[in-house]
Design an enzyme around this catalytic site. Structure first.
Site, PDB file in Angstrom:
ATOM      1  N   ASP A 206      39.605  33.660  50.446  1.00 17.16           N
ATOM      2  CA  ASP A 206      38.577  33.937  49.438  1.00 17.16           C
ATOM      3  C   ASP A 206      37.760  35.148  49.877  1.00 17.16           C
ATOM      4  OD1 ASP A 206      35.976  33.713  47.961  1.00 17.16           O
ATOM      5  OD2 ASP A 206      36.957  31.962  47.120  1.00 17.16           O
TER       6      ASP A 206
ATOM      7  N   ASN B 137      31.317  43.456  42.510  1.00 16.04           N
ATOM      8  CA  ASN B 137      31.344  43.757  41.069  1.00 16.04           C
ATOM      9  C   ASN B 137      30.007  44.299  40.577  1.00 16.04           C
ATOM     10  OD1 ASN B 137      34.023  43.122  40.385  1.00 16.04           O
ATOM     11  ND2 ASN B 137      33.565  40.944  40.263  1.00 16.04           N
TER      12      ASN B 137
ATOM     13  N   GLU C 161      38.790  35.604  42.816  1.00 15.31           N
ATOM     14  CA  GLU C 161      38.991  36.311  44.078  1.00 15.31           C
ATOM     15  C   GLU C 161      39.636  35.432  45.134  1.00 15.31           C
ATOM     16  OE1 GLU C 161      34.678  34.779  44.251  1.00 15.31           O
ATOM     17  OE2 GLU C 161      36.167  35.329  42.754  1.00 15.31           O
TER      18      GLU C 161
END
Length: 224
Positions: free
Chosen positions: A73, A81, A116
């Site tokens: 992860d 982002n 992700e």
């Protein structure tokens, strides 16, 4: 005496199944590939991952060879982002996918689990070896910045890894759940680390030089 009718001649099919160049077969193959592939990263998708994991767990029951499962992860992905934009986030996902392709064996199954989070199935791999691979990948991710137009972006990942043995009674779902929980432990321990399941692991002192070399040779070079 009536003349026997001429034998019926079936027209040759335009797309015989034995023809490797058959456009219909090529199209069906492409559709099958799309159905099991993540569009962004070109890794396998969750659907294919679940099918492959069930198959490897069944193989473990037959062969007694363990199957290890790794969850990866990306850390602080929302911040990536928010700070750099979603295109940068997508670039980070594609970058991680390529690192997995370059640093795993051909028989390993890497997939995008969602968002992700990525998963890797390591067939025939015990927890000691799996932990070695996970730590190697963690270091590779940390030392391989994502190339962006604004400059290199350093990313890290939290990794959880556990192993399914022939003596285990887990279903695929419970195996997935217990491995996924290890990622949360890695996050709680500060991120950018590997947390593994409970097992009787051999210590570094018990591993011979030949065994360490074999582990390194089993996976691709860090120079890739």
């Amino acid at each position: 005496m009536a003349q026997a009718p001429d034998p019926v001649t079936c027209p040759k099919p335009e797309c015989p199944a034995a023809d490797a160049q058959c456009p219909l077969i090529a199209e069906l193959t492409q559709l099958r590939q799309l159905a099991r592939t993540d569009g962004l990263t070109q890794l396998f998708n969750q659907r294919h991952f679940r099918d492959a994991l069930a198959q490897e767990m069944e193989r473990t029951q037959r062969s007694y060879n363990p199957t290890s499962l790794m969850f990866i992860d990306l850390d602080f992905f929302k911040k990536v982002n928010d700070t750099h934009g979603h295109e940068a986030g997508n670039a980070a996902l594609v970058h991680l996918a390529q690192l997995l392709k370059d640093n795993l064996r051909m028989l390993d199954v890497a997939a995008r689990y969602g968002g992700e989070e990525f998963v890797v199935i390591l067939p025939g791999t015990d927890l000691f070896t799996g932990r070695f691979v996970a730590e190697r990948l963690r270091k590779k991710i940390e030392s391989s910045p994502v190339p962006l137009p604004t400059g290199p972006l350093v990313i890290t990942a939290s990794i959880g890894i556990d192993t399914y043995r022939h003596t285990d009674t887990d279903s695929a779902e419970t195996f997935i759940a217990r491995t996924d929980k290890l990622v949360y432990k890695a996050k709680a321990q500060g991120r950018n680390c590997v947390v593994h399941g409970v097992a009787d692991l051999r210590t570094e002192a018990q591993i011979s030089a030949d065994e360490k070399a074999a582990l390194s040779d089993a996976f691709r070079s860090d120079d890739k």
